[in-house]
Design a protein around this motif. Structure first.
Motif, PDB file in Angstrom:
ATOM      1  N   LYS A 121       0.827  -1.207   0.000  1.00  0.00           N
ATOM      2  CA  LYS A 121       0.000   0.000   0.000  1.00  0.00           C
ATOM      3  C   LYS A 121       0.865   1.262   0.000  1.00  0.00           C
ATOM      4  N   LEU A 122       1.798   1.310  -0.941  1.00  0.00           N
ATOM      5  CA  LEU A 122       2.697   2.447  -1.088  1.00  0.00           C
ATOM      6  C   LEU A 122       2.509   3.107  -2.454  1.00  0.00           C
TER       7      LEU A 122
ATOM      8  N   GLY B 162      -4.442   3.001  -5.256  1.00  0.00           N
ATOM      9  CA  GLY B 162      -3.029   3.373  -5.166  1.00  0.00           C
ATOM     10  C   GLY B 162      -2.694   4.625  -5.947  1.00  0.00           C
ATOM     11  N   LEU B 163      -1.586   5.238  -5.585  1.00  0.00           N
ATOM     12  CA  LEU B 163      -1.124   6.462  -6.235  1.00  0.00           C
ATOM     13  C   LEU B 163       0.052   6.145  -7.147  1.00  0.00           C
TER      14      LEU B 163
ATOM     15  N   LEU C  92      -0.068   6.541 -17.995  1.00  0.00           N
ATOM     16  CA  LEU C  92      -1.182   6.054 -17.179  1.00  0.00           C
ATOM     17  C   LEU C  92      -1.157   6.587 -15.749  1.00  0.00           C
ATOM     18  N   GLY C  93      -0.298   7.522 -15.473  1.00  0.00           N
ATOM     19  CA  GLY C  93      -0.176   8.030 -14.114  1.00  0.00           C
ATOM     20  C   GLY C  93      -1.392   8.800 -13.629  1.00  0.00           C
ATOM     21  N   ASP C  94      -1.632   8.735 -12.324  1.00  0.00           N
ATOM     22  CA  ASP C  94      -2.654   9.599 -11.717  1.00  0.00           C
ATOM     23  C   ASP C  94      -2.203  11.047 -11.836  1.00  0.00           C
TER      24      ASP C  94
ATOM     25  N   GLY D 223      -3.386   7.151  -0.745  1.00  0.00           N
ATOM     26  CA  GLY D 223      -4.071   8.424  -0.605  1.00  0.00           C
ATOM     27  C   GLY D 223      -5.466   8.362  -1.209  1.00  0.00           C
ATOM     28  N   GLY D 224      -6.147   9.478  -1.130  1.00  0.00           N
ATOM     29  CA  GLY D 224      -7.472   9.562  -1.756  1.00  0.00           C
ATOM     30  C   GLY D 224      -8.511   8.883  -0.908  1.00  0.00           C
TER      31      GLY D 224
END
Length: 288
Positions: free
Chosen positions: A154-155, A193-194, A214-216, A287-288
């Motif tokens: 979860k990183l 995930g970020l 494809l990045g956030d 996050g989020g």
């Protein structure tokens, strides 16, 4: 006036061949953009950015990681993973060996875990000096494993992209890495995930057509060139002249393909701010 006429002129001194030979190789660097000559030490101090015009020199994967992560906080993944020449492509093994010797890497990517400003992250950094950063089976596998570890722990994951495209010596196996890495990132997204994607010069072909875009959050260094295929191919296809700044970071930012263009000296502080917005140092959570 007569005084000026007979005044001794000043001439530039041309170094002798002996003097040239005595200057250690690699001591000086000439900027490819503006021609300014700088010492290697001065360039290193300025994070390999030209002090005159701001040109961003290309960095190796290890240099990216060193400039990004907190000192002494990097644990590498899959450092010994190598390609076994699955298609027995002519001269491929020799080219791999040459690239390994030149770069001290096993392939065109480094992955691992570390911290940035105290924030734990998974990081992947590609290296253009290893066969043009081409996307082969090892690159795709190491990238996918890094994403899976990000999901498990979860990183957030940061990916520095630079590539000329798919690795022709691995044919369809190289192209499969596009779907493979994209599927892993889709699972990361589903789990909340970020993923911060960082585009560096150059990024083309299968990499830009898969995980790089494809990045956030997608950011890039100044004047980095990226797209699917090169200018000449596109111009020949559409029979039109493209803008001079076509496929640069600034052009893509203007046309909505990027979230931000960030100078190298500001990259680490920017990443720390983004990580701060999406989590805490005490608890490594999505996050989020």
């Amino acid at each position: 006036m007569l005084k000026d006429l007979f005044q001794k002129r000043k001439y530039a001194t041309i170094p002798s061949e002996r003097t040239k030979r005595e200057i250690p190789e690699g001591l000086m660097n000439k900027c490819p953009k503006c021609g300014t000559i700088q010492t290697s030490k001065e360039l290193e101090k300025n994070l390999k950015v030209c002090t005159s015009c701001g040109y961003h020199y290309r960095l190796s994967a290890s240099e990216r990681i060193q400039l990004t992560l907190d000192e002494g906080q990097f644990v590498e993944f899959d450092a010994d993973m190598i390609s076994e020449d699955p298609l027995q492509f002519p001269d491929y093994v020799e080219k791999l060996d040459k690239a390994k010797n030149a770069t001290k890497l096993q392939d065109a990517i480094m992955t691992g875990q570390g911290t940035i400003g105290g924030y734990p992250v998974i990081v992947a950094a590609m290296s253009f000096d290893f066969m043009g950063g081409s996307l082969g089976s090892v690159v795709g596998e190491k990238m996918t494993r890094a994403v899976e570890i990000a999901i498990e722990k979860k990183l957030p994951i940061l990916i520095y992209s630079t590539s000329g495209g798919a690795r022709m010596q691995e044919s369809i196996l190289s192209l499969m890495q596009m779907a493979k890495t994209s599927a892993a990132l889709s699972k990361l997204s589903e789990d909340g995930g970020l993923f911060i994607s960082i585009i560096t010069d150059p990024t083309f072909g299968g990499v830009s057509a898969s995980f790089a875009m494809l990045g956030d959050i997608i950011i890039a260094e100044p004047a980095a060139s990226f797209g699917f295929t090169g200018r000449r191919v596109i111009e020949q296809t559409i029979k039109q002249k493209l803008p001079d700044n076509f496929q640069t970071s600034e052009f893509n930012l203007e046309h909505g393909q990027l979230d931000k263009v960030v100078c190298r000296k500001d990259m680490r502080p920017t990443l720390i701010k983004l990580l701060d917005m999406h989590g805490t140092k005490e608890e490594a959570t999505y996050g989020g």
